[in-house]
Write a protein that holds these residues in place. Sequence first.
Motif, PDB file in Angstrom:
ATOM      1  N   THR A 204       0.811  -1.228   0.000  1.00 51.49           N
ATOM      2  CA  THR A 204       0.000   0.000   0.000  1.00 51.49           C
ATOM      3  C   THR A 204       0.841   1.274   0.000  1.00 51.49           C
ATOM      4  O   THR A 204       0.321   2.344  -0.319  1.00 51.49           O
ATOM      5  N   GLN A 205       2.127   1.182   0.380  1.00 50.04           N
ATOM      6  CA  GLN A 205       3.001   2.354   0.412  1.00 50.04           C
ATOM      7  C   GLN A 205       4.413   1.944   0.001  1.00 50.04           C
ATOM      8  O   GLN A 205       4.771   0.762   0.063  1.00 50.04           O
ATOM      9  N   SER A 324       9.500  -0.473 -12.435  1.00 49.20           N
ATOM     10  CA  SER A 324       8.894   0.121 -11.245  1.00 49.20           C
ATOM     11  C   SER A 324       7.796  -0.779 -10.689  1.00 49.20           C
ATOM     12  O   SER A 324       6.981  -1.335 -11.426  1.00 49.20           O
ATOM     13  N   GLN A 325       7.770  -0.884  -9.374  1.00 49.62           N
ATOM     14  CA  GLN A 325       6.704  -1.610  -8.700  1.00 49.62           C
ATOM     15  C   GLN A 325       5.447  -0.735  -8.652  1.00 49.62           C
ATOM     16  O   GLN A 325       5.524   0.490  -8.758  1.00 49.62           O
ATOM     17  N   ARG A 326       4.322  -1.393  -8.489  1.00 51.54           N
ATOM     18  CA  ARG A 326       3.056  -0.674  -8.377  1.00 51.54           C
ATOM     19  C   ARG A 326       2.407  -0.977  -7.028  1.00 51.54           C
ATOM     20  O   ARG A 326       2.427  -2.105  -6.552  1.00 51.54           O
ATOM     21  N   GLU A 331      -0.547   3.135  -8.357  1.00 45.72           N
ATOM     22  CA  GLU A 331       0.509   4.133  -8.467  1.00 45.72           C
ATOM     23  C   GLU A 331       1.880   3.465  -8.563  1.00 45.72           C
ATOM     24  O   GLU A 331       2.174   2.501  -7.841  1.00 45.72           O
ATOM     25  N   GLU A 332       2.731   3.962  -9.462  1.00 43.09           N
ATOM     26  CA  GLU A 332       4.091   3.449  -9.570  1.00 43.09           C
ATOM     27  C   GLU A 332       4.964   4.031  -8.466  1.00 43.09           C
ATOM     28  O   GLU A 332       4.814   5.190  -8.087  1.00 43.09           O
ATOM     29  N   THR A 333       5.905   3.228  -7.982  1.00 45.67           N
ATOM     30  CA  THR A 333       6.781   3.676  -6.895  1.00 45.67           C
ATOM     31  C   THR A 333       8.041   4.364  -7.401  1.00 45.67           C
ATOM     32  O   THR A 333       8.696   5.082  -6.640  1.00 45.67           O
ATOM     33  N   GLY A 334       8.408   4.155  -8.662  1.00 45.43           N
ATOM     34  CA  GLY A 334       9.677   4.688  -9.153  1.00 45.43           C
ATOM     35  C   GLY A 334      10.875   3.876  -8.687  1.00 45.43           C
ATOM     36  O   GLY A 334      12.018   4.312  -8.813  1.00 45.43           O
ATOM     37  N   TYR A 335      10.611   2.690  -8.168  1.00 45.62           N
ATOM     38  CA  TYR A 335      11.669   1.810  -7.668  1.00 45.62           C
ATOM     39  C   TYR A 335      11.362   0.394  -8.120  1.00 45.62           C
ATOM     40  O   TYR A 335      10.218  -0.069  -8.036  1.00 45.62           O
ATOM     41  N   GLY A 336      12.387  -0.278  -8.624  1.00 42.97           N
ATOM     42  CA  GLY A 336      12.219  -1.653  -9.066  1.00 42.97           C
ATOM     43  C   GLY A 336      12.456  -2.623  -7.928  1.00 42.97           C
ATOM     44  O   GLY A 336      11.925  -2.463  -6.832  1.00 42.97           O
TER      45      GLY A 336
END
Length: 349
Positions: A204-205, A324-326, A331-336
Motif C-alpha cells: 500500500t506504500q 517500477s513496482q506498483r 501508483e508506480e513507486t519509481g523503484y524496481g
Amino acid sequence: MAKRRIETWLAVFVGLVALGLLAFGGLWVYISATATPIHPNLQDVTSVTQSAPQAKWTDAIAEARQLARAHLVDHNLPGLSVAVGAAGDIVWAEGMGWTDIEKKSPVAPDTRFRIGTASTPLTAAAAGVLLEQGRLDLDETIQKHVPEFPQKEWPITLRQVMGHVAGLPNDGGDEGELFAQHCDRPVDALQYFSGRSLRFEPGTQFRYSNYGFIVVSAAIEAAADELFLTFMRKQIFDPLGMKSTEADPSIAAVAPIMDRATSYFPRFAADPRYGPDVMRDLDISCYAGSAAFVTTASDLVRFGLAIASGRLLQPDTVRLLQTSQRLASGEETGYGLGWDLEAVPLAGE
C-alpha cells in the motif's frame, strides 16, 4: 490575572524561540567563518590516472575532467573517483582530490569507497541469478526462504521486500543500533529488528528500508545453500572481474583495507561546503547486502556494463529488476527490485 499569566507565557515562549534562532544564527556564522576550503584552487586539484585514454575520447574526457573538478571544489569534497564505460570497456578512470585530508593521500582509480545503499543492485543481481535457476520465488512469503523471520499481521513476499513496499521499519541512519553489533551472517541481524511491527499493510506504500535487503541477503544465502558473501564473490564479483569489490573488513575479519578512502560526513547542516568531520568507526557487518560493500568506480562500471549487455543476467531478468513496482492503488513507486529508477538528462534528452 489569568490574562497576564497567558501574556507572560507567550512572552517567555517568544523569547525562547528568539534565543534559539539567535543561537542557530550564531552557530551558522561561526561554522561559515571557520570552514576552510579543502581545494582552494580548481586547477591545483590533484588527479591520478592509470593509463592514457584513446585519442577519440581525449576532448570529451578533458571537458568532463573540468566538470568533475568544479563539482569537487564547489561542494568542498575531499575527493572523488570517476569511471566511464563505453562499448563494453572502461574508457576513462581517474581519481581526484584526497582519500585522507590530513595525510594528503591522493584518490586513484583503484581507491575503494564504502558504497552504502548502492550495494543493493549488486545484491539484487545475486537474487536474479537464483531466480533464473529457479531457486528463489518472488511471490512466496519471505518465511519460505527465511523461516527465522517472524510472521506478521499480513503476509510479506520477497518481491515486496525487494521493492520496499513490505512495510518493514528502517534504521536510524548513522545512529542505527546495528552499528553497535557484529554479524557473521545476514540472519544474525534479524534479532535486532524483525520483531517490530510493520509500518503499513504490504503493497500500500513505498518506504525505503535498509533492513529489507538484510532480509533479502538472508534469503539469498538460504536459497544458494552457501554463505552470502561467498555466493556474491563466486556469482557476481569474480565473473565480472570486480577484483576490488568485497565486504567491508568489519565483516571479513581481515586487516583494514589500505586503499580505502577515509569516510567523512558534513559537520553542519548536511552540507559539505561547511567542512567535513571524520566519520567514527562503524561496524557495518550486520547490513550485509543492504550497505556493506566497498568497491571502486571502475568495478561499478564493470557491473553496469555487464547488466546492460546481458552478460550477467538475461534481458528479461534485468527488465524485471528495473521495472517500477506498483502499489495496490495502481501508483508506480519509481523503484524496481533493488534499483532506484531516475530519469537524467544526457545530451539534451
